[in-house]
Design a protein around this motif. Structure first.
Motif, PDB file in Angstrom:
ATOM      1  N   GLU A  14       6.936   8.730  -4.272  1.00  0.00           N
ATOM      2  CA  GLU A  14       5.834   7.853  -4.662  1.00  0.00           C
ATOM      3  C   GLU A  14       6.459   6.724  -5.465  1.00  0.00           C
ATOM      4  OE1 GLU A  14       1.703   7.755  -7.228  1.00  0.00           O
ATOM      5  OE2 GLU A  14       2.722   9.662  -6.947  1.00  0.00           O
ATOM      6  N   MET A  15       6.335   5.503  -4.965  1.00  0.00           N
ATOM      7  CA  MET A  15       6.983   4.356  -5.575  1.00  0.00           C
ATOM      8  C   MET A  15       6.031   3.628  -6.526  1.00  0.00           C
ATOM      9  SD  MET A  15       9.884   4.714  -4.155  1.00  0.00           S
ATOM     10  CE  MET A  15      10.827   3.242  -4.408  1.00  0.00           C
ATOM     11  N   LYS A  16       6.602   2.820  -7.407  1.00  0.00           N
ATOM     12  CA  LYS A  16       5.798   2.038  -8.353  1.00  0.00           C
ATOM     13  C   LYS A  16       5.078   0.891  -7.651  1.00  0.00           C
ATOM     14  CE  LYS A  16       8.810   3.072 -12.233  1.00  0.00           C
ATOM     15  NZ  LYS A  16       9.816   2.522 -13.154  1.00  0.00           N
ATOM     16  N   LYS A  17       5.736   0.299  -6.659  1.00  0.00           N
ATOM     17  CA  LYS A  17       5.150  -0.826  -5.926  1.00  0.00           C
ATOM     18  C   LYS A  17       4.852  -0.414  -4.490  1.00  0.00           C
ATOM     19  CE  LYS A  17       7.416  -4.480  -8.524  1.00  0.00           C
ATOM     20  NZ  LYS A  17       8.261  -5.668  -8.423  1.00  0.00           N
ATOM     21  N   VAL A  26       2.194   3.640  -0.969  1.00  0.00           N
ATOM     22  CA  VAL A  26       3.229   3.812  -1.984  1.00  0.00           C
ATOM     23  C   VAL A  26       4.063   5.065  -1.698  1.00  0.00           C
ATOM     24  CG1 VAL A  26       2.032   2.582  -3.815  1.00  0.00           C
ATOM     25  CG2 VAL A  26       1.655   5.028  -3.531  1.00  0.00           C
ATOM     26  N   TYR A  27       3.827   5.712  -0.544  1.00  0.00           N
ATOM     27  CA  TYR A  27       4.525   6.943  -0.191  1.00  0.00           C
ATOM     28  C   TYR A  27       5.554   6.690   0.907  1.00  0.00           C
ATOM     29  CZ  TYR A  27       0.890   9.153  -2.898  1.00  0.00           C
ATOM     30  OH  TYR A  27       0.053   9.511  -3.915  1.00  0.00           O
ATOM     31  N   PHE A  28       6.769   7.199   0.685  1.00  0.00           N
ATOM     32  CA  PHE A  28       7.876   7.041   1.616  1.00  0.00           C
ATOM     33  C   PHE A  28       8.559   8.381   1.805  1.00  0.00           C
ATOM     34  CE2 PHE A  28       7.173   2.910  -0.188  1.00  0.00           C
ATOM     35  CZ  PHE A  28       7.424   2.024   0.841  1.00  0.00           C
ATOM     36  N   ARG A  29       8.951   8.699   3.048  1.00  0.00           N
ATOM     37  CA  ARG A  29       9.672   9.940   3.358  1.00  0.00           C
ATOM     38  C   ARG A  29      11.162   9.627   3.424  1.00  0.00           C
ATOM     39  NH1 ARG A  29       8.082  14.606   5.188  1.00  0.00           N
ATOM     40  NH2 ARG A  29       6.034  13.803   5.751  1.00  0.00           N
ATOM     41  N   ILE A  59      11.123   4.578  -8.340  1.00  0.00           N
ATOM     42  CA  ILE A  59      10.423   5.838  -8.071  1.00  0.00           C
ATOM     43  C   ILE A  59       9.503   6.198  -9.232  1.00  0.00           C
ATOM     44  CG2 ILE A  59      10.705   8.331  -7.736  1.00  0.00           C
ATOM     45  CD1 ILE A  59      13.370   7.735  -6.393  1.00  0.00           C
ATOM     46  N   ARG A  60       8.273   6.525  -8.911  1.00  0.00           N
ATOM     47  CA  ARG A  60       7.324   7.027  -9.900  1.00  0.00           C
ATOM     48  C   ARG A  60       7.358   8.555  -9.933  1.00  0.00           C
ATOM     49  NH1 ARG A  60       1.997   4.235  -9.609  1.00  0.00           N
ATOM     50  NH2 ARG A  60       3.083   2.863 -11.035  1.00  0.00           N
TER      51      ARG A  60
END
Length: 70
Positions: A14-17, A26-29, A59-60
Motif C-alpha cells: 500500500e503506497m502513500k501516493k 494505491v495497491y501494488f503486487r 510504502i505505507r
C-alpha cells in the motif's frame, strides 16, 4: 536506526501516493525483489521497476502473502 522492510514476491504494497491510472489505486503486487523491485498496479495491470530505496520511502504498509492466506 531505521529497519529494512521485508518485501517478498507476492506481497501487496500500500503506497502513500496513488498510481496515476484511471482508478487511482494505491495497491501494488510485488513481482520481483532485488536491488530493483518490480511491482504491478492492482487496478490497471501496468508494471513498474523501481530502485529499492525509492520504493521503500513510498510504502505505507506491507500486506504479506502469508497473512492473507490465514
Amino acid at each position: 536506526m531505521q529497519t529494512i522492510p521485508q518485501i517478498s514476491v507476492g506481497d501487496i504494497l500500500e503506497m502513500k501516493k496513488p498510481h496515476p491510472c484511471s482508478k487511482k489505486s494505491v495497491y501494488f503486487r510485488v513481482l520481483r525483489v532485488g536491488s530493483d523491485i518490480r511491482i504491478v498496479c492492482e487496478s490497471c495491470g501496468r508494471d513498474l521497476t523501481m530502485p529499492r530505496i525509492k520504493l521503500e520511502k513510498g510504502i505505507r504498509r506491507i500486506i504479506h502473502e502469508s497473512d492473507k492466506n490465514c
